[in-house]
Design a protein around this motif. Structure first.
Motif, PDB file in Angstrom:
ATOM      1  N   ASP A   1      86.319  -6.131 -48.658  1.00  0.00           N
ATOM      2  CA  ASP A   1      86.719  -7.532 -48.601  1.00  0.00           C
ATOM      3  C   ASP A   1      85.461  -8.354 -48.356  1.00  0.00           C
ATOM      4  N   GLY A   2      85.012  -9.069 -49.366  1.00  0.00           N
ATOM      5  CA  GLY A   2      83.768  -9.815 -49.281  1.00  0.00           C
ATOM      6  C   GLY A   2      83.808 -11.006 -48.353  1.00  0.00           C
ATOM      7  N   SER A   3      84.966 -11.334 -47.792  1.00  0.00           N
ATOM      8  CA  SER A   3      85.055 -12.449 -46.851  1.00  0.00           C
ATOM      9  C   SER A   3      84.938 -11.981 -45.406  1.00  0.00           C
ATOM     10  N   GLU A   4      84.882 -10.686 -45.176  1.00  0.00           N
ATOM     11  CA  GLU A   4      84.791 -10.179 -43.809  1.00  0.00           C
ATOM     12  C   GLU A   4      83.378 -10.342 -43.267  1.00  0.00           C
ATOM     13  N   GLY A   5      83.281 -10.444 -41.941  1.00  0.00           N
ATOM     14  CA  GLY A   5      81.976 -10.562 -41.306  1.00  0.00           C
ATOM     15  C   GLY A   5      81.256 -11.829 -41.727  1.00  0.00           C
TER      16      GLY A   5
ATOM     17  N   ASP B   1      67.576  -7.263 -40.450  1.00  0.00           N
ATOM     18  CA  ASP B   1      68.576  -7.145 -41.516  1.00  0.00           C
ATOM     19  C   ASP B   1      68.074  -6.261 -42.657  1.00  0.00           C
ATOM     20  N   GLN B   2      66.796  -6.422 -43.031  1.00  0.00           N
ATOM     21  CA  GLN B   2      66.282  -5.692 -44.188  1.00  0.00           C
ATOM     22  C   GLN B   2      65.961  -4.229 -43.884  1.00  0.00           C
ATOM     23  N   LEU B   3      65.712  -3.893 -42.618  1.00  0.00           N
ATOM     24  CA  LEU B   3      65.396  -2.510 -42.272  1.00  0.00           C
ATOM     25  C   LEU B   3      66.627  -1.615 -42.174  1.00  0.00           C
ATOM     26  N   LEU B   4      67.797  -2.197 -42.067  1.00  0.00           N
ATOM     27  CA  LEU B   4      69.002  -1.384 -41.873  1.00  0.00           C
ATOM     28  C   LEU B   4      69.205  -0.374 -42.997  1.00  0.00           C
ATOM     29  N   LEU B   5      69.064  -0.800 -44.250  1.00  0.00           N
ATOM     30  CA  LEU B   5      69.336   0.095 -45.375  1.00  0.00           C
ATOM     31  C   LEU B   5      68.322   1.237 -45.474  1.00  0.00           C
ATOM     32  N   PRO B   6      67.007   0.986 -45.487  1.00  0.00           N
ATOM     33  CA  PRO B   6      66.087   2.125 -45.562  1.00  0.00           C
ATOM     34  C   PRO B   6      66.187   3.077 -44.382  1.00  0.00           C
ATOM     35  N   PHE B   7      66.415   2.557 -43.183  1.00  0.00           N
ATOM     36  CA  PHE B   7      66.542   3.450 -42.025  1.00  0.00           C
ATOM     37  C   PHE B   7      67.808   4.287 -42.118  1.00  0.00           C
ATOM     38  N   ALA B   8      68.892   3.692 -42.611  1.00  0.00           N
ATOM     39  CA  ALA B   8      70.132   4.453 -42.787  1.00  0.00           C
ATOM     40  C   ALA B   8      69.938   5.559 -43.813  1.00  0.00           C
ATOM     41  N   LEU B   9      69.263   5.256 -44.916  1.00  0.00           N
ATOM     42  CA  LEU B   9      69.048   6.246 -45.973  1.00  0.00           C
ATOM     43  C   LEU B   9      68.063   7.329 -45.547  1.00  0.00           C
ATOM     44  N   ALA B  10      67.167   7.007 -44.601  1.00  0.00           N
ATOM     45  CA  ALA B  10      66.231   8.011 -44.093  1.00  0.00           C
ATOM     46  C   ALA B  10      66.935   9.024 -43.199  1.00  0.00           C
ATOM     47  N   GLY B  11      68.103   8.644 -42.683  1.00  0.00           N
ATOM     48  CA  GLY B  11      68.882   9.574 -41.864  1.00  0.00           C
ATOM     49  C   GLY B  11      68.384   9.726 -40.445  1.00  0.00           C
ATOM     50  N   GLY B  12      67.555   8.806 -39.983  1.00  0.00           N
ATOM     51  CA  GLY B  12      67.031   8.898 -38.624  1.00  0.00           C
ATOM     52  C   GLY B  12      66.052   7.797 -38.363  1.00  0.00           C
ATOM     53  N   GLY B  13      65.286   7.955 -37.269  1.00  0.00           N
ATOM     54  CA  GLY B  13      64.351   6.914 -36.888  1.00  0.00           C
ATOM     55  C   GLY B  13      65.035   5.837 -36.071  1.00  0.00           C
ATOM     56  N   ALA B  14      64.268   4.859 -35.631  1.00  0.00           N
ATOM     57  CA  ALA B  14      64.809   3.774 -34.813  1.00  0.00           C
ATOM     58  C   ALA B  14      63.850   2.600 -34.837  1.00  0.00           C
ATOM     59  N   PHE B  15      64.380   1.415 -34.599  1.00  0.00           N
ATOM     60  CA  PHE B  15      63.531   0.246 -34.404  1.00  0.00           C
ATOM     61  C   PHE B  15      64.151  -0.660 -33.361  1.00  0.00           C
ATOM     62  N   THR B  16      63.311  -1.429 -32.690  1.00  0.00           N
ATOM     63  CA  THR B  16      63.797  -2.398 -31.718  1.00  0.00           C
ATOM     64  C   THR B  16      63.812  -3.772 -32.358  1.00  0.00           C
ATOM     65  N   THR B  17      64.728  -4.596 -31.889  1.00  0.00           N
ATOM     66  CA  THR B  17      64.884  -5.905 -32.510  1.00  0.00           C
ATOM     67  C   THR B  17      65.476  -6.892 -31.523  1.00  0.00           C
ATOM     68  N   VAL B  18      65.577  -8.129 -31.961  1.00  0.00           N
ATOM     69  CA  VAL B  18      66.204  -9.177 -31.169  1.00  0.00           C
ATOM     70  C   VAL B  18      67.726  -9.033 -31.274  1.00  0.00           C
ATOM     71  N   LYS B  19      68.451  -9.962 -30.709  1.00  0.00           N
ATOM     72  CA  LYS B  19      69.911  -9.906 -30.745  1.00  0.00           C
ATOM     73  C   LYS B  19      70.412  -9.746 -32.179  1.00  0.00           C
ATOM     74  N   PRO B  20      71.329  -8.799 -32.433  1.00  0.00           N
ATOM     75  CA  PRO B  20      71.813  -8.595 -33.805  1.00  0.00           C
ATOM     76  C   PRO B  20      72.530  -9.829 -34.350  1.00  0.00           C
ATOM     77  N   SER B  21      72.211 -10.177 -35.582  1.00  0.00           N
ATOM     78  CA  SER B  21      72.847 -11.311 -36.241  1.00  0.00           C
ATOM     79  C   SER B  21      74.145 -10.875 -36.906  1.00  0.00           C
TER      80      SER B  21
ATOM     81  N   LEU C   1      75.176  -7.258 -38.717  1.00  0.00           N
ATOM     82  CA  LEU C   1      76.388  -6.503 -38.388  1.00  0.00           C
ATOM     83  C   LEU C   1      77.246  -6.287 -39.637  1.00  0.00           C
ATOM     84  N   THR C   2      77.278  -7.276 -40.519  1.00  0.00           N
ATOM     85  CA  THR C   2      78.016  -7.121 -41.777  1.00  0.00           C
ATOM     86  C   THR C   2      77.349  -6.079 -42.669  1.00  0.00           C
ATOM     87  N   ALA C   3      76.019  -6.121 -42.740  1.00  0.00           N
ATOM     88  CA  ALA C   3      75.285  -5.124 -43.530  1.00  0.00           C
ATOM     89  C   ALA C   3      75.546  -3.724 -43.000  1.00  0.00           C
TER      90      ALA C   3
END
Length: 337
Positions: free
Chosen positions: A5-9, A284-304, A308-310
């Protein structure tokens, strides 16, 4: 078939871009209903249609009901074929957001690719080219691939007409840790303008000087060729040992130059006051490559809400859970489990 549903989030075009990328990578078809359902003008815009068309071209995919204004599409992926591709948005729609759709499928392919993307390179609804080249891509390159982007011609809203070229040498994505940004090496503020009075950029630099206690040599004005305008952007850059943060402010009718610079400086000050590796847009942009890498971590400011939708869309395709964990210093640690 994954139903979204493209209207969610957050309810924007990012859902479409991430879904196309993930579909090509995982081989899972999807259908989106209520595309961009929370926008003032719901349905797909020209840049979203171009991104989907591009995904179809390089991924031998099909997409039913694809058109400007469409609220529902069905996407069936094929096999990604690396190579040289050229795509034109035809408006000031962001070339960077089209790249966001295509990059991960090509990074994970079996041969190099070259992309020529034409349209907007600097508009207020997307990260400017400098952010992609200096902030996002260096992190992707640390994960294994080699991606090089060149700005051939600026494209400002509303005219567009910009061009970027991207060379992609694929490799498996290796998990990395991006939790410390390291020492601050360099700071700069650049006010760029084309086919507009010099006074606008000069006033922006003056306001930025007042807002940021940085050395005089950190500030500069850059005039672009008249034919690349009209357009104006303030770029504020802080280069650390492990990451470069770039904040931008776009000149627009009815908004004083001083306000453009002051708002951008305020966002940079907020980032500098934190200990986070990634600001809100890099997050926002790091979520996809980190998910596809299957691991790793990064620190960030409050999630937007955008992030959260991504995360929610990514989880639907890969079966891993994205977690934002509060840290004692006020940052958030992002991991995929």
């Amino acid at each position: 078939m994954i139903i979204i549903d493209g209207s969610e989030g957050e309810g924007g075009g990012q859902v479409v871009r991430n879904a196309c990328a993930l579909s090509l990578i995982t081989g899972q078809p999807f259908r989106i209903t209520n595309a961009r359902g929370k926008r003032s003008k719901p349905g797909l815009m020209r840049q979203h249609v171009t991104a989907v068309e591009a995904a179809c071209a390089l991924g031998n995919a099909t997409c039913e009901d694809l058109a400007v204004g469409a609220s529902e599409i069905t996407f069936t992926p094929g096999k990604v074929v690396p190579g040289e591709y050229r795509f034109a948005v035809g408006t000031a729609g962001s070339t960077g957001l089209v790249l966001q759709t295509l990059l991960m499928p090509l990074v994970l392919s079996d041969a190099p690719s070259r992309l020529i993307l034409e349209g907007g390179t600097h508009n207020m609804l997307a990260p400017p080219f400098e952010f992609i080249a200096k902030t996002f891509l260096p992190i992707v390159n640390r994960m294994g691939p080699t991606v090089e982007a060149r700005l051939i011609r600026h494209g400002f809203y509303p005219r567009g007409g910009g061009r970027i070229e991207v060379e992609i040498t694929p490799a498996p994505l290796t998990p990395i840790a991006c939790v410390e940004r390291g020492a601050l090496h360099e700071r700069s503020v650049t006010a760029m303008f084309a086919a507009l009075p010099f006074e606008i950029a000069d006033r922006e630099i003056g306001a930025a000087r007042k807002a940021l206690d940085w050395p005089e040599e950190s500030f500069a004005v850059r005039q672009l060729p008249e034919e690349q305008g009209p357009g104006n952007i303030v770029l504020i850059e802080a280069a650390f040992e492990h990451v470069t943060e770039i904040v931008s402010g776009f000149g627009q009718l009815g908004v004083p130059a001083e306000r453009v610079a002051k708002m951008a400086a305020g966002r940079m000050a907020g980032y500098l006051a934190s200990n986070a590796f990634a600001g809100p847009y890099l997050q926002d942009q790091l979520l996809l490559p980190f998910a596809l890498a299957g691991g790793g971590a990064f620190t960030t400011v409050k999630p937007s809400q955008h992030s959260l939708t991504a995360r929610d869309v990514i989880e639907r395709f890969i079966g891993r859970r994205g977690v934002f964990r509060d840290q004692p210093d006020g940052t958030h640690r992002v991991e995929w489990r």
